[in-house]
Enzyme design. Structure first.
Site, short mmCIF file in Angstrom:
data_model
loop_
_atom_site.label_atom_id
_atom_site.label_comp_id
_atom_site.label_asym_id
_atom_site.label_seq_id
_atom_site.Cartn_x
_atom_site.Cartn_y
_atom_site.Cartn_z
N ASN A 211 6.32 -3.14 -3.06
CA ASN A 211 6.05 -3.71 -1.74
C ASN A 211 6.24 -2.64 -0.67
O ASN A 211 6.58 -1.50 -0.98
CB ASN A 211 6.94 -4.93 -1.49
CG ASN A 211 8.41 -4.57 -1.60
OD1 ASN A 211 8.90 -3.73 -0.88
ND2 ASN A 211 9.10 -5.20 -2.56
N ASP A 280 9.98 -9.97 -6.40
CA ASP A 280 10.16 -11.33 -6.92
C ASP A 280 9.58 -11.48 -8.32
O ASP A 280 10.01 -12.33 -9.08
CB ASP A 280 9.49 -12.32 -5.97
CG ASP A 280 10.28 -12.47 -4.69
OD1 ASP A 280 11.53 -12.39 -4.76
OD2 ASP A 280 9.67 -12.63 -3.61
#
Ligand code: C5P
Length: 401
Positions: A211, A280
């Site tokens: 990310n 995640d």
């Protein structure tokens, strides 16, 4: 005006850039804030402003020459170095930064600086191309690594006619940074476990999912904690940042590695601040050889990573737990939900869609929500300033216990 404080001494080094005129105002502000100010000017600086200006405003003789017998007997370069509670160089030219980084002490300023044990704050100011020069940037990195503090130049119209990054920050902002660095060691009893940066979840030996986290917020928290006397363990995903001097750095890559490191360090900390953007999900399968390019769509199947913070929330063990919530919608409601679900003491929520907030930049706009339900929306500020606000809030929560 500071009243109940012992009079602190700021030694101010002024070097030869056009921004010298702003250093005059800085001296005035420092004196007004009850500092004893002792100014050292380089030869170049004296071409822009006369020592008399600084002497009049500071009320102290201005030091200029290491070989002047009168100055050396009356001021003394070691005496000057020892007298400093903080040593500031503003403006700092590319030249003086280069000299300091190379260990050169060939004039009074660089000699006194070499001898000081005080924290050093450097405010570079120069033409944008000089500031971007890779040699200058390398020197900044080197000095950061050994513990010098910097206040970044601001963007705008430069005296050389260019627009860009290179302006000396306003004297008020330099003063605020000085005050921040001189804060009392109010976190001396804390052992902070801070996570920072992104994770990388490998797909094959050359590819990963990740990310946009830069790690800047977590690193700012580590710097602020260290500066206020805390012991800091920084569990960091891959970033391009210099580790703060004095932090114990544990580099990790995947969320699973981060979890392992955090669980191992958890028993010996007093508070956890999870600023990392933990992945995640991770690919279910890892290909040990590089996946070949094909003509049909490729499906990547992902499985959830464990929620590290939630796991800590279930144990708690008397520690303060602070999480972050990067949101794109319903900021406060989502943050409160996370705080509850993860059993946290505080959550720092930011709307990553807002200009000046979230990933990669040097600023953030955050709302701090704590377990009492109280929420405080903060204005745009640097990540360093936000770090101090978060730590202030941490102390306030501690005192309410
Ligand atoms: O639920 P969400 O991922 O938005 O929560 C964000 C907070 O939880 C952050 O502080 C982040 O570091 C932490 N987190 C975690 N483990 C995960 C995902 C997030 O500790 N797997």
């Amino acid at each position: 005006m500071v009243s109940d404080r012992k009079k602190l001494t700021a030694v101010l080094g002024v070097t030869g850039g056009i921004a010298c005129y702003k250093a005059v105002e800085l001296v005035r502000l420092l004196v007004k804030d009850d500092f004893t100010v002792r100014v050292i000017m380089t030869h170049g600086a004296r071409e822009f402003v006369t020592p008399l200006t600084f002497q009049t405003l500071s009320g102290n003789p201005v030091a200029t020459d290491p070989f002047d017998l009168t100055q050396e007997s009356e001021i003394g370069h070691i005496n000057l170095a020892d007298s400093a509670d903080i040593f500031v160089i503003a403006p700092a030219t590319a030249n003086v930064i280069g000299k300091i980084a190379a260990g050169i002490a060939d004039d009074l300023l660089t000699t006194v600086l070499m001898a000081t044990k005080a924290p050093v704050l450097i405010a570079p100011a120069m033409n944008i191309h000089m500031y971007e020069n890779p040699i200058l940037q390398e020197n900044l990195r080197k000095l950061r690594r050994v513990g010098y503090y910097f206040i970044e130049p601001t963007e705008g119209f430069l005296a050389c006619g260019y627009e860009g990054k290179g302006r000396l920050p306003e004297p008020e902002n330099i003063l605020a940074e000085i005050q921040r660095l001189l804060r009392k060691k109010d976190l001396a009893d804390e052992r902070l476990l801070i996570t920072a940066g992104p994770n990388r979840e490998p797909i094959d030996p050359v590819r990963y999912i990740s990310n946009r986290s830069s790690g800047k917020m977590g690193y700012a928290l580590a710097r602020a904690g260290l500066n206020r006397g805390a012991a800091v363990t920084l569990v960091s995903g891959p970033t391009a940042l210099e580790p703060p001097a004095g932090a114990r750095l544990i580099p990790v890559t995947t969320a699973a590695e981060m979890r392992r490191a955090v669980l191992e360090e958890f028993p010996s900390c007093t508070a956890v601040i999870m600023a990392a953007a933990v992945s995640d999900y991770r690919p279910i399968e890892y290909s040990s050889t590089k996946m070949k390019r094909g003509k049909t769509p490729l499906e990547l199947r992902l499985e959830p990573n464990p929620d590290i913070l939630k796991e800590l929330g279930a144990k708690k063990d008397g520690k303060l737990l602070i999480g972050f919530a990067a949101e794109t919608d319903d900021l406060a409601a989502n943050a409160k939900k996370k705080l509850r679900e993860k059993n946290l003491d505080m959550i720092v929520a930011n709307d990553v869609t807002q200009e000046g907030s979230g990933f990669d930049g040097d600023t953030n706009i955050a709302t701090i929500v704590d377990r009492s339900g109280a929420s405080r929306a903060l204005p745009l500020m640097t990540k360093d300033e936000l770090a101090d606000q978060i730590l202030d809030h941490l102390l306030a929560l501690k005192s309410r216990r």
